[in-house]
Design a protein around this motif. Structure first.
Motif, PDB file in Angstrom:
ATOM      1  N   GLU A   1      -1.674  12.865   4.888  1.00 50.85           N
ATOM      2  CA  GLU A   1      -2.076  11.491   4.735  1.00 50.85           C
ATOM      3  C   GLU A   1      -0.908  10.299   4.349  1.00 50.85           C
ATOM      4  O   GLU A   1      -1.256   9.208   4.908  1.00 50.85           O
ATOM      5  CB  GLU A   1      -2.911  11.470   3.547  1.00 50.85           C
ATOM      6  CG  GLU A   1      -4.357  12.562   3.515  1.00 50.85           C
ATOM      7  CD  GLU A   1      -4.989  12.698   2.370  1.00 50.85           C
ATOM      8  OE1 GLU A   1      -4.656  12.289   1.272  1.00 50.85           O
ATOM      9  OE2 GLU A   1      -6.160  13.455   2.240  1.00 50.85           O
TER      10      GLU A   1
ATOM     11  N   SER B   1       2.708   5.782   9.019  1.00 49.96           N
ATOM     12  CA  SER B   1       2.932   5.654  10.737  1.00 49.96           C
ATOM     13  C   SER B   1       2.323   4.494  10.826  1.00 49.96           C
ATOM     14  O   SER B   1       2.545   3.584  12.061  1.00 49.96           O
ATOM     15  CB  SER B   1       2.053   6.674  11.244  1.00 49.96           C
ATOM     16  OG  SER B   1       2.902   8.050  11.093  1.00 49.96           O
ATOM     17  N   LYS B   2       1.078   3.961  10.074  1.00 52.15           N
ATOM     18  CA  LYS B   2       0.583   2.658  10.509  1.00 52.15           C
ATOM     19  C   LYS B   2       1.454   1.415  10.080  1.00 52.15           C
ATOM     20  O   LYS B   2       1.269   0.299  10.543  1.00 52.15           O
ATOM     21  CB  LYS B   2      -0.745   2.658   9.475  1.00 52.15           C
ATOM     22  CG  LYS B   2      -1.645   3.525  10.018  1.00 52.15           C
ATOM     23  CD  LYS B   2      -3.076   3.469   9.334  1.00 52.15           C
ATOM     24  CE  LYS B   2      -4.196   4.357   9.646  1.00 52.15           C
ATOM     25  NZ  LYS B   2      -5.121   4.382   8.705  1.00 52.15           N
ATOM     26  N   LEU B   3       2.506   1.784   9.266  1.00 50.94           N
ATOM     27  CA  LEU B   3       3.323   0.527   9.084  1.00 50.94           C
ATOM     28  C   LEU B   3       4.523   0.300  10.000  1.00 50.94           C
ATOM     29  O   LEU B   3       5.278  -0.615  10.080  1.00 50.94           O
ATOM     30  CB  LEU B   3       3.969   0.921   7.680  1.00 50.94           C
ATOM     31  CG  LEU B   3       3.070   0.810   6.487  1.00 50.94           C
ATOM     32  CD1 LEU B   3       3.926   1.122   5.225  1.00 50.94           C
ATOM     33  CD2 LEU B   3       2.533  -0.587   6.238  1.00 50.94           C
TER      34      LEU B   3
ATOM     35  N   SER C   1       0.672  -1.362   0.021  1.00 51.01           N
ATOM     36  CA  SER C   1      -0.111  -0.029   0.004  1.00 51.01           C
ATOM     37  C   SER C   1       0.778   1.126   0.032  1.00 51.01           C
ATOM     38  O   SER C   1       0.513   2.364  -0.580  1.00 51.01           O
ATOM     39  CB  SER C   1      -0.772   0.143   1.355  1.00 51.01           C
ATOM     40  OG  SER C   1      -0.133  -0.029   2.253  1.00 51.01           O
ATOM     41  N   ARG C   2       2.045   1.375   0.566  1.00 50.60           N
ATOM     42  CA  ARG C   2       2.878   2.506   0.667  1.00 50.60           C
ATOM     43  C   ARG C   2       4.354   2.200   0.560  1.00 50.60           C
ATOM     44  O   ARG C   2       4.707   1.440   1.485  1.00 50.60           O
ATOM     45  CB  ARG C   2       2.566   3.103   2.007  1.00 50.60           C
ATOM     46  CG  ARG C   2       1.206   3.746   2.263  1.00 50.60           C
ATOM     47  CD  ARG C   2       1.199   5.130   1.584  1.00 50.60           C
ATOM     48  NE  ARG C   2      -0.162   5.585   1.445  1.00 50.60           N
ATOM     49  CZ  ARG C   2      -0.485   6.713   1.042  1.00 50.60           C
ATOM     50  NH1 ARG C   2       0.445   7.531   0.445  1.00 50.60           N
ATOM     51  NH2 ARG C   2      -1.844   7.381   0.953  1.00 50.60           N
TER      52      ARG C   2
ATOM     53  N   TYR D   1       6.310   0.553  17.168  1.00 51.63           N
ATOM     54  CA  TYR D   1       6.663   1.760  18.436  1.00 51.63           C
ATOM     55  C   TYR D   1       6.958   1.176  19.591  1.00 51.63           C
ATOM     56  O   TYR D   1       6.949  -0.165  19.594  1.00 51.63           O
ATOM     57  CB  TYR D   1       5.394   2.646  18.705  1.00 51.63           C
ATOM     58  CG  TYR D   1       5.089   3.517  17.259  1.00 51.63           C
ATOM     59  CD1 TYR D   1       5.762   4.944  17.223  1.00 51.63           C
ATOM     60  CD2 TYR D   1       4.188   2.801  16.307  1.00 51.63           C
ATOM     61  CE1 TYR D   1       5.207   5.405  15.937  1.00 51.63           C
ATOM     62  CE2 TYR D   1       3.793   3.564  15.291  1.00 51.63           C
ATOM     63  CZ  TYR D   1       4.223   4.830  15.066  1.00 51.63           C
ATOM     64  OH  TYR D   1       3.959   5.435  13.948  1.00 51.63           O
TER      65      TYR D   1
ATOM     66  N   ALA E   1       0.385   9.611   7.728  1.00 52.41           N
ATOM     67  CA  ALA E   1      -0.563   8.877   8.388  1.00 52.41           C
ATOM     68  C   ALA E   1      -0.406   7.321   7.963  1.00 52.41           C
ATOM     69  O   ALA E   1      -0.255   6.717   9.063  1.00 52.41           O
ATOM     70  CB  ALA E   1      -1.784   9.242   8.663  1.00 52.41           C
ATOM     71  N   ALA E   2      -0.307   7.213   6.803  1.00 50.69           N
ATOM     72  CA  ALA E   2      -0.416   5.724   6.290  1.00 50.69           C
ATOM     73  C   ALA E   2       0.999   5.072   6.393  1.00 50.69           C
ATOM     74  O   ALA E   2       1.140   4.054   6.884  1.00 50.69           O
ATOM     75  CB  ALA E   2      -0.482   5.875   4.612  1.00 50.69           C
TER      76      ALA E   2
END
Length: 285
Positions: A257, A263-265, A220-221, A268, A260-261
């Protein structure tokens, strides 16, 4: 600067071009009449009004003089300089050294409440140790053939900027690719100190640090250019040839955006610390 470098920059250039056309029309002049009075080819006027050629300040003075509109000259010059500031060619920006460019953004960092940073292969400046920053800037000075050697002063400027990590109520979100933990800048000792510093700053309440594992599914990214978002007011992007400042809300939102995308990958907390410690272990083998 080409249109492909940013639609923000191109939009600003076109806005200036549209304003110049309005000045000509308000003066009741055709493009041919203005060109003749200005002493240049009509094609130049056409290119300027279509945003294909950026006028110089001298061009603006002539334009306003021909149109008997000298009162709008200061405003037009300010717009032109704003367009110029959106794209900084490294060669031009660093003619007088590295420090002034770093000092020029001090106020931007001070006033930003929410700072977001994505870095693909380097530790971002706000998290760098003195030794790591010195190695980075020395490399830039040599690679870009900067004639003024002000590395020490630039390191001091960047180091002082880090005070905002603990002062002023700012919040910081950093996302790094795991590769950034392994690329050596300045050698293994410098990177060792840098990674240990990351483990320390992760404890600060003002910031979050995420690391995207090399094994993450990037369907996706995928990795993109390094970028930094200052509130929702501005985004800066570092490219090979220069430094891009984005102020168009639609584009800032795109970087928000994307952050944010990405960051989800990222992972932490203790999982990110495990990746950092693994990179440290690799340096000791």
């Amino acid at each position: 600067m080409s249109a492909s470098q940013s639609s923000s920059a191109q939009s600003a250039r076109q806005a200036l071009a549209d304003r110049l056309r309005e000045v000509r029309l308000d003066a009741g002049l055709t493009a041919r009449a203005l060109s003749t009075a200005a002493g240049w080819h009509e094609a130049k006027t056409s290119k300027i009004e279509r945003g294909k050629q950026q006028p110089s300040e001298s061009d603006l003075r002539i334009w306003c003089a021909v149109c008997s509109s000298r009162e709008v000259l200061p405003e037009l010059i300010a717009e032109l300089r704003s367009v110029d500031s959106m794209w900084l060619d490294w060669r031009r920006a660093e003619q007088t050294g590295l420090r002034h460019l770093n000092a020029s953004v001090r106020e931007l960092y001070d006033r930003t409440r929410q700072y977001r940073s994505y870095c693909q292969s380097m530790i971002p400046g706000l998290l760098q140790t003195v030794d790591y920053t010195t190695a980075v800037l020395t490399s830039l000075r040599d690679r870009r053939r900067v004639q003024v050697d002000d590395v020490a002063a630039t390191v001091a400027e960047r180091t002082d900027r880090q005070r905002i990590l603990v002062e002023g109520g700012h919040t910081f979100a950093f996302v790094l690719e795991e590769a950034a933990l392994h690329y050596q800048v300045g050698g293994p000792e410098v990177l060792t100190g840098q990674l240990r510093h990351l483990l320390d700053v992760m404890q600060l309440a003002s910031l979050s640090l995420g690391v995207i594992p090399t094994a993450a599914d990037r369907t996706s990214r995928w990795p993109v250019e390094d970028f930094y978002v200052f509130d929702n007011a501005q985004a800066n992007v570092e490219l090979v040839s220069g430094f891009l400042t984005i102020t168009q809300p639609r584009e800032i939102a795109m970087y928000g955006e994307t952050f944010a995308a990405l960051s989800k990958l990222a992972v932490y907390g203790s999982t990110a610390r495990t990746l950092i410690k693994a990179a440290l272990a690799d340096l000791s083998t």
